[in-house]
Motif scaffolding. Sequence first.
Motif, short mmCIF file in Angstrom:
data_model
loop_
_atom_site.label_atom_id
_atom_site.label_comp_id
_atom_site.label_asym_id
_atom_site.label_seq_id
_atom_site.Cartn_x
_atom_site.Cartn_y
_atom_site.Cartn_z
N VAL A 131 15.06 40.25 20.15
CA VAL A 131 16.25 40.59 21.48
C VAL A 131 17.67 40.31 21.33
N ARG A 132 17.43 38.47 21.23
CA ARG A 132 18.95 38.03 20.86
C ARG A 132 19.77 38.68 19.98
N LYS A 133 19.28 38.92 18.85
CA LYS A 133 20.43 39.35 17.91
C LYS A 133 20.54 41.08 18.28
N TYR A 134 19.81 41.58 18.75
CA TYR A 134 20.61 43.07 18.40
C TYR A 134 21.15 43.26 20.19
N LYS A 138 22.58 42.38 26.31
CA LYS A 138 21.64 42.35 27.90
C LYS A 138 20.66 41.35 27.29
N VAL A 139 20.79 40.14 27.32
CA VAL A 139 19.40 39.41 26.85
C VAL A 139 18.32 39.48 28.03
N THR A 199 19.61 39.49 7.92
CA THR A 199 18.13 39.84 7.78
C THR A 199 17.59 39.00 8.54
N SER A 200 17.91 37.45 8.65
CA SER A 200 17.73 36.78 9.44
C SER A 200 18.79 36.67 11.03
N TYR A 201 18.20 35.89 11.66
CA TYR A 201 19.04 36.11 12.90
C TYR A 201 19.81 34.72 13.05
N ASP A 202 21.31 34.80 12.87
CA ASP A 202 22.41 34.04 13.25
C ASP A 202 22.84 33.41 14.88
N ALA A 203 22.44 32.13 14.91
CA ALA A 203 23.66 31.89 16.20
C ALA A 203 24.55 32.29 16.56
#
Length: 307
Positions: A131-134, A138-139, A199-203
């Motif tokens: 959710v945070r990535k995409y 709109k979290v 392919t990984s979530y980056d803050a």
Amino acid sequence: MSSPSANAPRALLAGRVLAFAGIVLVAFSMRAAVAGLSPLIPEISKTYELNTAAIALLGAIAPLSFAAGGIFTPRIEKRIGIERTLILALVLMITGHIVRAISVNWQTLALGTLAALVGMGFANVAMPPAVRKYFPDKVSTMTAIYMSVMSISAFLPALIAVPVAEVVTWRGSLLQWAFFAIIALIPWILEFRSHRKDTSYDAPESSPQVQKIHPWRSPTAWSVGLVLAVSSITGYAMYAWMPVILIDIAGVTPAQSGALLALFAGIGLPLAFVTPGLAKRMGKHVHWLVTISSVFFLVGYLGLLFA
């Protein structure tokens, strides 16, 4: 498809329909293996023996699998990325549902249950980062959507398990959830195969540094952990045993026991909308909510024991 990393607010589905569909469909698949089995235990017992120890083991698999998901998913996600983690979770779910449907004894039923629930445990932990990535803008909205869908996935399988089994046998009733997981797999395969290379979530760069804390030294952490542990154990115990208990002591039919289990699962949906706001209003007196909840648990258990 445009990058989801932009922080500026935009329309919910703007350029991210696949991600939205993937999140919602995964949420719909995340409780089926837990809620869709116990109403069918009387029917499965007609095919092969399911003794008390076997039913207890099947009930214990759920919290253990979700605990394993909490431990291992962050490491897996860091290594292979969110998309592949969710693909892995769904493949485990599909495999588990199929193994359960073709099981020939309680051991293979338990093996399939383990695979399906480990997959759900992985998905449970991977969903917030997805959710945070995409949907970084709109979290709250997406969290509310997928939590609501997940609540539906908790009561619907219990409600329809026996009626579906009466038409297509208990094996077909268990197998149906594999098809939903296959549908949920499609958006994530397409998402992974798209132009996206990260392919990984980056803050986000603006995210504040997280201060290192020691939860083992925090009384608050121990209190919260204890409350969550007790509520989880209670919930999964009811998923495993409520239909069996109701059939045994209340004389209800398997279909009625599934409907009552669905009521148990579904009551969490309206409370999920009410409780956060109520807790915020109560402020430092929020502990009374825990006390009141404990009283409800006690009354419910006494009702099952003596009514």
